[in-house]
Design a protein around this motif. Sequence first.
Motif, PDB file in Angstrom:
ATOM      1  N   SER A  23      44.989  27.204  52.125  1.00 31.68           N
ATOM      2  CA  SER A  23      44.154  26.080  51.720  1.00 31.68           C
ATOM      3  C   SER A  23      42.701  26.331  52.116  1.00 31.68           C
ATOM      4  O   SER A  23      42.407  26.700  53.266  1.00 31.68           O
ATOM      5  N   GLY A  24      41.795  26.153  51.154  1.00 29.49           N
ATOM      6  CA  GLY A  24      40.373  26.328  51.415  1.00 29.49           C
ATOM      7  C   GLY A  24      39.899  27.760  51.419  1.00 29.49           C
ATOM      8  O   GLY A  24      38.723  28.021  51.700  1.00 29.49           O
ATOM      9  N   GLU A  25      40.782  28.703  51.097  1.00 29.62           N
ATOM     10  CA  GLU A  25      40.432  30.112  51.147  1.00 29.62           C
ATOM     11  C   GLU A  25      40.451  30.740  49.754  1.00 29.62           C
ATOM     12  O   GLU A  25      41.062  30.202  48.831  1.00 29.62           O
ATOM     13  N   VAL A  26      39.789  31.906  49.662  1.00 31.14           N
ATOM     14  CA  VAL A  26      39.812  32.682  48.426  1.00 31.14           C
ATOM     15  C   VAL A  26      40.084  34.139  48.770  1.00 31.14           C
ATOM     16  O   VAL A  26      39.757  34.609  49.861  1.00 31.14           O
ATOM     17  N   VAL A  27      40.695  34.842  47.837  1.00 29.29           N
ATOM     18  CA  VAL A  27      40.870  36.291  47.960  1.00 29.29           C
ATOM     19  C   VAL A  27      39.834  36.958  47.070  1.00 29.29           C
ATOM     20  O   VAL A  27      39.717  36.650  45.879  1.00 29.29           O
ATOM     21  N   VAL A  28      39.063  37.869  47.661  1.00 30.44           N
ATOM     22  CA  VAL A  28      38.035  38.615  46.937  1.00 30.44           C
ATOM     23  C   VAL A  28      38.472  40.065  46.798  1.00 30.44           C
ATOM     24  O   VAL A  28      38.836  40.710  47.793  1.00 30.44           O
ATOM     25  N   ALA A  29      38.471  40.571  45.576  1.00 33.69           N
ATOM     26  CA  ALA A  29      38.671  41.999  45.339  1.00 33.69           C
ATOM     27  C   ALA A  29      37.325  42.686  45.577  1.00 33.69           C
ATOM     28  O   ALA A  29      36.373  42.487  44.822  1.00 33.69           O
ATOM     29  N   ILE A  30      37.240  43.462  46.646  1.00 39.00           N
ATOM     30  CA  ILE A  30      35.980  44.080  47.045  1.00 39.00           C
ATOM     31  C   ILE A  30      35.651  45.256  46.118  1.00 39.00           C
ATOM     32  O   ILE A  30      36.497  46.116  45.862  1.00 39.00           O
ATOM     33  N   LYS A  31      34.412  45.282  45.629  1.00 40.04           N
ATOM     34  CA  LYS A  31      33.948  46.395  44.799  1.00 40.04           C
ATOM     35  C   LYS A  31      33.074  47.357  45.608  1.00 40.04           C
ATOM     36  O   LYS A  31      33.146  48.573  45.424  1.00 40.04           O
ATOM     37  N   THR A  32      32.225  46.796  46.496  1.00 39.39           N
ATOM     38  CA  THR A  32      31.342  47.617  47.319  1.00 39.39           C
ATOM     39  C   THR A  32      31.234  46.988  48.702  1.00 39.39           C
ATOM     40  O   THR A  32      31.295  45.763  48.850  1.00 39.39           O
ATOM     41  N   ALA A  33      31.055  47.829  49.721  1.00 38.99           N
ATOM     42  CA  ALA A  33      30.951  47.347  51.095  1.00 38.99           C
ATOM     43  C   ALA A  33      29.884  48.155  51.820  1.00 38.99           C
ATOM     44  O   ALA A  33      29.758  49.368  51.618  1.00 38.99           O
TER      45      ALA A  33
END
Length: 325
Positions: A23-33
């Motif tokens: 709840s309240g979270e998102v999953v991000v697919a990272i492209k660059t770091a």
Amino acid sequence: MKAIIHGDQGLRLGEMPEPAAKSGEVVVAIKTAGLNRRDLYIPERRGHKGHDLVLGSDGAGVIESIGEGVTKWSVGDEVLVNPSLNWFEKSDGSPDGFGPLGMPDDGTFAEKIVLSEEQLEKRPGYLTWEESATIALAGLTGYRALVTRGNVKKGDTVFVPGAGSGVVTFIIQFAEAIGARVIVTSRSAEKREHALKLGADRAIDTNADWNEELKDETIDLVIESVGKATFNRSLECLKKGGRLVVFGATTEDVIDLDLRELFNKQQEIIGSMMGSRDELREMLAFAEKHNIRPVIDQTIPLDDAIKGFNMLEDSTQFGKIVFTI
């Protein structure tokens, strides 16, 4: 998922479970770091004990899934990560609960990351994916040190020992946009040349006699991050009543200080560290207005990330090192 992990087996490329949004979270697919110096120090401080930890504070990517109650973001949104956890409003010091992303929480050197929806910002459209991954931590740190804590003004002369770090490349550009004069140092002639091209007004050899080199300058503000190797030399160059802001220490962080000299000159020593979401948003707007872009030295695939750590340890880079995922 693939990730750069530190744990009982040391620093390595390995596999971690894919995260899921609560709840309240998102999953991000990272492209660059983006690689930062704190990522280099964490393995040293942890030793070879403890659970597997994904390193990394900076990153940009695309939202892959959202948890219950998320209202600010949708699947497919392009975002950058705010690495300053739980510090939202501008304040003199960081609040309880603040900490940089990447320890103890898993960081951005992975194919995916799960974060509170409050820790994301819209990816600046004028930046590339590589640039987007490196602007948050270094840009925020430099902006708070120079603007919020340093209170720089048009016409000030700012002195910054060390010219190659990502933070300093932002400080040079921010100060130039404000109308301040900027002087940097480096042992490397190549880095001094890069700094001048970026907008520094002068670049002197770190090994030179600073008092002699700067005898015709009035230094209003010093931004320090080197530590014992330069700290007292920096204070000697600072004008009476001047301000010295320190945001880090890449050399030894315990110094001897001549208090009589300090209070006779009525100088100020001010600590600074990262910054709030308010300042991050101010910095991003300022950077876009003035077309300020991160300086990127190398772009490296995540599989070869250890190469980037070695470069940073040797301080051979000018600007940021970016991992592509």
